[in-house]
Design an enzyme around this catalytic site. Structure first.
Site, PDB file in Angstrom:
ATOM      1  N   THR A 133      -5.123  21.079 -53.259  1.00 12.68           N
ATOM      2  CA  THR A 133      -5.314  20.157 -52.966  1.00 12.68           C
ATOM      3  C   THR A 133      -6.005  18.821 -53.380  1.00 12.68           C
ATOM      4  O   THR A 133      -5.313  18.835 -54.561  1.00 12.68           O
ATOM      5  CB  THR A 133      -7.191  21.133 -53.102  1.00 12.68           C
ATOM      6  OG1 THR A 133      -6.879  21.330 -54.377  1.00 12.68           O
ATOM      7  CG2 THR A 133      -7.317  22.900 -52.716  1.00 12.68           C
ATOM      8  N   HIS A 134      -5.874  17.840 -52.758  1.00 11.10           N
ATOM      9  CA  HIS A 134      -5.589  16.296 -52.822  1.00 11.10           C
ATOM     10  C   HIS A 134      -4.020  16.391 -53.667  1.00 11.10           C
ATOM     11  O   HIS A 134      -4.471  15.309 -54.264  1.00 11.10           O
ATOM     12  CB  HIS A 134      -6.396  16.069 -54.176  1.00 11.10           C
ATOM     13  CG  HIS A 134      -8.435  16.832 -53.539  1.00 11.10           C
ATOM     14  ND1 HIS A 134      -9.118  15.587 -52.668  1.00 11.10           N
ATOM     15  CD2 HIS A 134      -9.454  17.397 -53.667  1.00 11.10           C
ATOM     16  CE1 HIS A 134      -9.868  15.927 -52.636  1.00 11.10           C
ATOM     17  NE2 HIS A 134     -10.330  17.319 -53.349  1.00 11.10           N
ATOM     18  N   SER A 190      22.932   4.842 -43.537  1.00 12.23           N
ATOM     19  CA  SER A 190      23.172   4.146 -43.238  1.00 12.23           C
ATOM     20  C   SER A 190      24.905   3.129 -44.734  1.00 12.23           C
ATOM     21  O   SER A 190      25.611   3.557 -44.625  1.00 12.23           O
ATOM     22  CB  SER A 190      23.365   2.911 -42.214  1.00 12.23           C
ATOM     23  OG  SER A 190      22.801   2.380 -42.852  1.00 12.23           O
ATOM     24  N   LYS A 244      21.387  10.962 -48.424  1.00 15.29           N
ATOM     25  CA  LYS A 244      20.238  11.558 -47.863  1.00 15.29           C
ATOM     26  C   LYS A 244      19.924  12.643 -46.943  1.00 15.29           C
ATOM     27  O   LYS A 244      20.656  12.744 -46.387  1.00 15.29           O
ATOM     28  CB  LYS A 244      19.445   9.950 -46.998  1.00 15.29           C
ATOM     29  CG  LYS A 244      19.811   9.178 -48.651  1.00 15.29           C
ATOM     30  CD  LYS A 244      18.188   8.820 -49.034  1.00 15.29           C
ATOM     31  CE  LYS A 244      16.760   8.175 -48.511  1.00 15.29           C
ATOM     32  NZ  LYS A 244      15.936   8.337 -48.462  1.00 15.29           N
ATOM     33  N   GLU A 274       9.050  13.128 -38.610  1.00 15.69           N
ATOM     34  CA  GLU A 274       8.123  11.921 -38.956  1.00 15.69           C
ATOM     35  C   GLU A 274       8.381  11.604 -36.815  1.00 15.69           C
ATOM     36  O   GLU A 274       7.471  11.101 -37.063  1.00 15.69           O
ATOM     37  CB  GLU A 274       9.115  11.184 -39.160  1.00 15.69           C
ATOM     38  CG  GLU A 274       9.085  11.513 -40.535  1.00 15.69           C
ATOM     39  CD  GLU A 274       9.926   9.882 -41.221  1.00 15.69           C
ATOM     40  OE1 GLU A 274      10.103  10.915 -43.173  1.00 15.69           O
ATOM     41  OE2 GLU A 274      10.869   9.849 -40.965  1.00 15.69           O
ATOM     42  N   HIS A 283       0.590  -1.225  -0.250  1.00 22.06           N
ATOM     43  CA  HIS A 283       0.449   0.142   0.416  1.00 22.06           C
ATOM     44  C   HIS A 283       1.279   0.690  -0.178  1.00 22.06           C
ATOM     45  O   HIS A 283       1.640   1.566   1.070  1.00 22.06           O
ATOM     46  CB  HIS A 283      -0.938   0.094   1.278  1.00 22.06           C
ATOM     47  CG  HIS A 283      -1.733   0.483   0.826  1.00 22.06           C
ATOM     48  ND1 HIS A 283      -1.966   2.370   1.602  1.00 22.06           N
ATOM     49  CD2 HIS A 283      -3.410   0.555   0.857  1.00 22.06           C
ATOM     50  CE1 HIS A 283      -2.850   3.053   0.835  1.00 22.06           C
ATOM     51  NE2 HIS A 283      -3.883   2.151   0.569  1.00 22.06           N
TER      52      HIS A 283
END
Length: 435
Positions: A146-147, A269, A274, A281, A74
């Protein structure tokens, strides 16, 4: 929350020692009010108050509580026994008339109040960065989509202005949720005040500038906590909305803006070229967590009778983790937007990439308003040439000029394809924000 995603402030706030300091703050506040009414000795309160300031509860105390709890099973019993060991016999007057949840729930509100204060500060900082970027790019032309498809010209600053307005609403929700947990509950077993007078609760609340819970059972109603988690989840959707836009703008085919890329940073890697949107993200992932925490918070609202503890284990995880995640993700996104790399020339190039298709509505209105054509005929004329432009890559203006059914002059076409015409009310929009 793992250390990787903990801000220093949140790590300190949700530590075991911090929790026990909050518990003691509640116990001492109740004891102070009780001493005023002669229910416990004033000397005992004075001694304990002085001792807690001179020798604040630390990680060693937290370890002692853990050792005792391993036997008692407790936490509050372990806590009060550890207090007696640390501060002496005066501690016997602590927890007088209270039940465990009085202390745990009220102390948890103290921690949530501080956590929300941190998140509000973080959100205000993000809003300020959006404001700065909105002003900086007030007249930077870009294409609205749009879209995912080119629509009409706009300015890059309008994106930030939209985010700033959304963050204003997030701040309102966070403030409201913070107010919802600025509540003291010291009502004793099953909420009847049989062992502790309502005036104790009211005086503690008044001393903190909070409210006394108007009625409880043995727990504070969990709709309050669900509201906090809802505000955090909605904040998460705002963060994700911004993050997803940055991720799209960084795509190789778009390249209108990108996250900062530090000296020595690597993106892969195996592929040295990149530059990946890893920060945004990461923010998107946190938004998913925040929505998940809300689902658990909603499940915690319906408890059995006057009390059960099915919510307790869940809250030990979701409340620290949700507040920590919100703070971390907000700060991360603030850094991204503050140091965002923007490519206005690329924006203009993309705007013109489809050979003027984005000006089709202006041509449509010129045919209807100035030439008196029916909407159906005007739409058919513009669409026929626009679809041909899509298929061949020829400029829409050139196709319209060569179309024998087109009544617009060169001057009319020049006016219809004027980029600045589309941006003429940007200043009016900014004026709504005092910018």
């Amino acid at each position: 929350m793992i250390d990787r995603y903990l801000t220093p402030e949140m790590k300190a706030l949700w530590s075991e020692a911090s929790k026990y300091r909050a518990w003691l703050r509640v116990e001492l506040a109740a004891m102070q009010a009780q001493a005023r009414h002669g229910e416990v000795p004033q000397s005992a309160y004075d001694a304990l108050s002085a001792q807690s300031e001179a020798d604040p509860l630390d990680e060693a105390f937290a370890q002692k509580v853990a050792e005792i709890e391993a036997v008692t099973r407790h936490d509050i019993v372990a806590f009060t026994r550890a207090l007696t060991e640390r501060y002496g016999e005066d501690a016997r007057f602590i927890h007088h008339g209270l039940t465990s949840t009085d202390v745990v729930d009220t102390a948890q509100n103290l921690l949530l109040d501080e956590a929300l204060g941190l998140i509000i500060t973080d959100t205000e900082a993000l809003r300020e960065v959006c404001r700065t970027q909105a002003v900086a790019h007030k007249h930077t032309p870009t294409v609205g989509r749009t879209h995912g498809i080119h629509a009409e010209p706009m300015t890059f600053g309008l994106k930030f202005l939209n985010w700033m307005a959304t963050l204003d609403r997030d701040l309102e929700r966070l403030q409201a949720a913070r107010g919802r947990v600025q509540v003291v509950m010291l009502s004793g077993s099953v909420g009847t005040y049989a062992h502790v007078s309502p005036r104790i609760e009211e005086e503690v609340a008044q001393g903190w500038g909070w409210q006394a819970a108007p009625v409880t059972n043995q727990t504070l109603a969990r709709d309050r906590h669900a509201e906090v988690l809802s505000a955090l989840a909605i904040l998460g959707t705002t963060l994700e909305r911004i993050a997803v836009e940055v991720r799209h703008l960084q795509r190789s085919e778009v390249r209108e803006a990108m996250e900062p890329f530090g000296k020595g940073q690597t993106g892969s890697s195996s592929m040295p070229h990149k530059k990946n949107p890893i920060l945004t993200e990461n923010v998107t992932g946190f938004a998913r967590l925040l929505r998940g925490f809300l689902a658990t918070g909603l499940e915690n609202v319906a408890l059995w009778h006057e009390r059960d503890i099915s919510h307790s284990s869940a809250e030990r995880v979701i409340l620290p983790d949700a507040t920590a995640a919100a703070s971390y993700a907000t700060r991360r996104l603030t850094g991204v937007l503050r140091d965002l790399v923007v490519f206005p020339e690329r924006m203009l190039r993309n705007l013109n990439d489809l050979g003027g298709l984005v000006f089709s509505q202006r041509v449509l209105h010129a045919l209807i308003d100035d030439q008196g054509m029916s909407r159906e005929a005007a739409y058919s004329l513009v669409q026929r040439n626009a679809l041909h432009s899509w298929e061949t890559g020829e400029g829409l203006r050139d196709l319209l000029k060569a179309d024998p059914e087109n009544p617009l002059s060169d001057a009319d076409l020049d006016a219809a394809f004027d980029l600045q015409w589309y941006l003429r009310h940007v200043d009016d929009i900014y004026a709504r924000f005092g910018l």
